[in-house]
Write an enzyme that holds these catalytic residues in place. Sequence first.
Site, PDB file in Angstrom:
ATOM      1  N   LYS A 234     -27.841  -6.836 -22.758  1.00 23.49           N
ATOM      2  CA  LYS A 234     -28.780  -6.471 -23.841  1.00 23.49           C
ATOM      3  C   LYS A 234     -28.235  -6.832 -25.166  1.00 23.49           C
ATOM      4  O   LYS A 234     -27.347  -6.897 -25.561  1.00 23.49           O
ATOM      5  CB  LYS A 234     -28.823  -4.908 -23.846  1.00 23.49           C
ATOM      6  CG  LYS A 234     -29.954  -4.243 -24.614  1.00 23.49           C
ATOM      7  CD  LYS A 234     -30.107  -2.989 -24.398  1.00 23.49           C
ATOM      8  CE  LYS A 234     -31.275  -2.301 -25.413  1.00 23.49           C
ATOM      9  NZ  LYS A 234     -32.379  -2.907 -25.311  1.00 23.49           N
TER      10      LYS A 234
ATOM     11  N   HIS B 290     -25.728   0.520 -22.803  1.00 23.61           N
ATOM     12  CA  HIS B 290     -26.523  -0.518 -22.001  1.00 23.61           C
ATOM     13  C   HIS B 290     -25.743  -1.750 -21.259  1.00 23.61           C
ATOM     14  O   HIS B 290     -24.477  -1.766 -21.675  1.00 23.61           O
ATOM     15  CB  HIS B 290     -27.617  -1.072 -22.788  1.00 23.61           C
ATOM     16  CG  HIS B 290     -28.907  -0.249 -22.957  1.00 23.61           C
ATOM     17  ND1 HIS B 290     -29.100   0.615 -24.074  1.00 23.61           N
ATOM     18  CD2 HIS B 290     -29.813   0.060 -22.412  1.00 23.61           C
ATOM     19  CE1 HIS B 290     -30.068   1.343 -24.012  1.00 23.61           C
ATOM     20  NE2 HIS B 290     -30.475   0.797 -22.847  1.00 23.61           N
TER      21      HIS B 290
END
Length: 231
Positions: free
Chosen positions: A140, A136
């Site tokens: 995040k 990600h």
Amino acid sequence: MKKYLAMNIAVIGTGKTGGKVLEVLDDDQIIGPFDSSNKPTVEALAKADAAILFVPGAAADELINTLMEAGIPAAWGTTGYEWPDDLDEQLKKKDLTWLQASNFSLGMNIVRRCLGVIGQSSSVLDNPSFHIHEIHHTDKQDAPSGTAISWEQWLGEEAQITSERKGDIKGIHQLNVQTETESIELKHQAHDRKIFAQGAIWATEQLVNRDIAPGFYSLSTIFDNIMQQQL
């Protein structure tokens, strides 16, 4: 741009995903949009066929009461919230149908079904090992992602889960099943957050246009029931 069955949809929450809902819908389909500075009223919501909500859990308590009073179907993208134990019962009494999902990607729901098949069928393999890797964007915070944890649950087998954070990657999840003599790989990659908006609109269509009994559902339950009907 596809017009989604000429529904009028109240869009509540205008953040990253709610903003994508606004991009996907035609302007004349949007009721609102609503946010913390422009809160929805029962009167405003009465103009909508259904509502899509991408709001933080802290906002859900007040909105639940407003949506119930308005009497419209709702698709909730709210996470990190403890839903009332009697919500299903309340909705049935008011003849309302709502659903909730932490991930509205329809492709991810296809993957979920595939993972179940892989996990159930893996008993025929000789000593398989399972590895889930997710990537990600650098902002995040949680690792592993909630989706990666869900992959292990959908698989139904204990898996090694690893995480990576780089760039502005929207989300990559990959399963590798390895034995001494063969390997199996399954991968899902999100290219645009629009997939979550499209999935939420699709889910709302089902609430409005299908004969679904009143109550509180997960997206996966609705998705699986519809896929079963198409077999």
